[in-house]
Design a protein around this motif. Structure first.
Motif, short mmCIF file in Angstrom:
data_model
loop_
_atom_site.label_atom_id
_atom_site.label_comp_id
_atom_site.label_asym_id
_atom_site.label_seq_id
_atom_site.Cartn_x
_atom_site.Cartn_y
_atom_site.Cartn_z
N LEU A 87 0.83 -1.20 0.00
CA LEU A 87 0.00 0.00 0.00
C LEU A 87 0.87 1.26 0.00
CD1 LEU A 87 -3.06 0.68 0.14
CD2 LEU A 87 -2.78 0.87 2.62
N MET A 88 1.97 1.20 0.73
CA MET A 88 2.85 2.37 0.85
C MET A 88 3.84 2.48 -0.31
SD MET A 88 1.63 3.84 3.30
CE MET A 88 1.16 4.03 5.00
N ALA A 113 -1.49 6.77 8.89
CA ALA A 113 -0.69 6.70 7.66
C ALA A 113 -1.40 5.88 6.59
CB ALA A 113 0.69 6.12 7.96
N VAL A 114 -2.01 4.77 7.00
CA VAL A 114 -2.73 3.90 6.06
C VAL A 114 -3.94 4.64 5.48
CG1 VAL A 114 -4.22 1.86 5.92
CG2 VAL A 114 -1.95 1.70 6.98
N ILE A 115 -4.72 5.26 6.34
CA ILE A 115 -5.90 5.98 5.87
C ILE A 115 -5.52 7.11 4.91
CG2 ILE A 115 -7.87 7.38 6.56
CD1 ILE A 115 -8.11 4.41 7.28
N GLN A 116 -4.45 7.81 5.25
CA GLN A 116 -3.99 8.90 4.39
C GLN A 116 -3.57 8.37 3.02
OE1 GLN A 116 -0.68 11.14 5.94
NE2 GLN A 116 -0.75 12.67 4.31
N MET A 118 -4.54 5.55 1.55
CA MET A 118 -5.71 5.09 0.82
C MET A 118 -6.49 6.27 0.23
SD MET A 118 -7.03 2.04 3.38
CE MET A 118 -8.50 1.65 2.41
N THR A 119 -6.56 7.35 0.99
CA THR A 119 -7.26 8.55 0.50
C THR A 119 -6.55 9.11 -0.73
OG1 THR A 119 -7.98 9.07 2.75
CG2 THR A 119 -8.08 10.85 1.13
N GLN A 120 -5.21 9.12 -0.69
CA GLN A 120 -4.43 9.59 -1.84
C GLN A 120 -4.70 8.73 -3.07
OE1 GLN A 120 -0.43 9.37 -0.38
NE2 GLN A 120 -0.48 11.41 0.60
N LEU A 121 -4.65 7.42 -2.90
CA LEU A 121 -4.86 6.50 -4.02
C LEU A 121 -6.28 6.58 -4.55
CD1 LEU A 121 -2.83 3.42 -2.72
CD2 LEU A 121 -2.22 4.93 -4.62
N ALA A 122 -7.24 6.75 -3.65
CA ALA A 122 -8.64 6.88 -4.07
C ALA A 122 -8.81 8.12 -4.95
CB ALA A 122 -9.56 6.94 -2.86
N ARG A 127 -9.93 1.89 -6.15
CA ARG A 127 -10.99 1.54 -5.21
C ARG A 127 -10.47 0.48 -4.24
NH1 ARG A 127 -15.58 -0.32 -9.08
NH2 ARG A 127 -13.74 -0.99 -10.27
N PHE A 128 -11.14 0.40 -3.08
CA PHE A 128 -10.66 -0.50 -2.03
C PHE A 128 -11.78 -1.40 -1.51
CE2 PHE A 128 -7.77 3.07 -2.00
CZ PHE A 128 -6.53 2.46 -1.88
N ALA A 129 -11.36 -2.55 -1.03
CA ALA A 129 -12.26 -3.49 -0.38
C ALA A 129 -11.65 -3.89 0.96
CB ALA A 129 -12.48 -4.73 -1.25
N ALA A 130 -12.52 -4.20 1.93
CA ALA A 130 -12.06 -4.69 3.23
C ALA A 130 -13.01 -5.80 3.67
CB ALA A 130 -12.03 -3.57 4.26
#
Length: 425
Positions: A87-88, A113-116, A118-122, A127-130
């Motif tokens: 992800l990073m 850091a992860v949320i930030q 993911m927001t950048q990539l979005a 798109r993301f799945a969990a």
């Protein structure tokens, strides 16, 4: 197996040895294909396992690009598992973001850091799945940045499923039911409001007493009997022309890139001459799954699975028994017939009694034994690799197949099947 890679090496080429691919369908509410989850497995060191950490995700992403993602998924959406290190990194920057869903694995803790990230990539279109049960209470932090929420019907109690799904739907997320293995589970998840379904419920045979074949299926079986009995082309052409939809489907098939005709075929007589008896028999087998008037329903999913399985078995037979065209033809037939119990909703024993087959085919279909039975077992294990990955390596060893060779054959089978299905229905 992928050599270990540091995060600062993520964009550099990776070397992979002895791997093969799992491609698991994701279907929509009409049971039409929406996407595939791609899983890459390593077969080195005497064990079929998914590699851990960065190397696992890197293998999928790197080789999805190297082999050509469209070859593996056609026009569908790709679901790829990613961990925090991936992800990073920027290793997936070259993937088609409009058709890629990055699935956050359970080891990822959704810190700031992860949320930030993911927001950048979005913002760039990813798109993301969990997975709900994998992330537990942390799912609440992920919800604002994910588009899909997966729920494992094997892991979550039914009461939890029934209460959680409606609540998640109010957030506007797309819900994916994972490991749906029976039609009852599918109906339950459908009623609850799931948008997508992952699992092989659509490929499980359901015996129905008094089940009758459709007129189109009966005609195709009659034609198959004419082909095997060396009837005249004029007799075959007469029956095809009598069934308008069947004739149209046949013309669609012979004009697919998979057939490779040098010019467009406009008439049934031309199609029969072009194909010849060997190819005609296999296209009739395909047409059995291409029921008219049911586009987007379970037949199309079965057709995709059957053609992929049959083509892979054919390619494996060609590799293992070079120069023996009949062996490859038989392997293709076994692959196509192996899902006919589901297609017709009757036991396989009844099918092999109604459709004349040689003993080797009967043995493969009924007890998965012999050369063709081994090929069929391998194809089935690859399809459900999250559950049966341990079954792949022994069969590879028995057939003396290298994992690298298998991966390329799989990709070729995926690509061929996609071309066939795109035009068949």
């Amino acid at each position: 197996m992928t050599e270990s890679a540091r995060p600062d090496q993520a964009s550099q080429p990776l070397r992979l040895r002895n791997f093969y691919i799992g491609r698991q369908p994701v279907l929509d509410r009409n049971q039409a294909l929406y996407g595939y989850e791609l899983l890459f497995r390593g077969s080195a060191q005497g064990g079929a396992n998914i590699e851990s950490g960065l190397s696992a995700s890197a293998s999928v992403i790197h080789h999805a690009s190297q082999l050509g993602l469209p070859r593996a998924i056609g026009d569908a959406t790709a679901f790829l598992n990613v961990d925090k290190e991936v992800l990073m990194s920027d290793m997936f920057a070259f993937l088609p973001r409009e058709r890629t869903v990055l699935e956050i694995v359970r080891s990822v803790e959704p810190d700031d850091a992860v949320i930030q990230r993911m927001t950048q990539l979005a913002a760039h279109g990813f798109r993301f799945a969990a997975e709900a049960s994998a992330h537990g209470a942390a799912l609440a932090r992920l919800l604002p940045v994910v588009d899909f929420v997966k729920m494992d019907v094997r892991e979550l109690p039914v009461v939890t499923l029934l209460s959680l799904a409606p609540r998640l739907r109010t957030t506007g997320k797309r819900l994916v039911a994972e490991k749906v293995e029976t039609h009852t589970e599918y109906r339950t998840c459908l009623d609850v409001g799931f948008d997508y379904f992952q699992g092989y419920y659509f490929a499980k045979p359901t015996v129905m007493a008094g089940r009758k074949l459709s007129p189109s299926q009966t005609t195709v079986l009659d034609l198959m009997n004419l082909v095997t009995s060396d009837a005249d082309n004029s007799e075959i052409e007469k029956i095809v022309k009598r069934e308008v939809t069947l004739g149209l489907n046949l013309l669609r098939l012979v004009n697919t890139p998979a057939v490779g005709a040098s010019r467009r075929i406009e008439s049934i007589s031309q199609a029969l001459i072009l194909l010849g008896r060997r190819q005609l028999q296999r296209w009739l087998q395909i047409l059995l799954y291409a029921e008219p008037g049911v586009r987007g329903h379970s037949q199309s999913s079965l057709l995709m699975l059957a053609t992929t399985r049959a083509r892979l078995m054919e390619l494996l037979a060609q590799r293992l028994r070079p120069g023996q065209r009949n062996v490859a033809d038989v392997a293709f037939t076994v692959g196509m017939m192996s899902l006919m119990d589901t297609l017709f909703c009757i036991p396989m024993q009844d099918i092999v009694e109604q459709i004349p087959v040689i003993d080797e085919v009967r043995h493969a279909l009924l007890v998965r034994k012999g050369f063709f039975g081994e090929l069929l077992r391998l194809a089935e294990a690859l399809e459900q690799m999250d559950e049966t990955s341990e079954a792949v390596l022994p069969t590879l060893h028995e057939l003396s197949i290298d994992g690298d060779d298998l991966a390329e054959l799989e990709i070729s089978a995926f690509e061929w099947s996609d071309k066939v299905v795109r035009y068949a229905i």
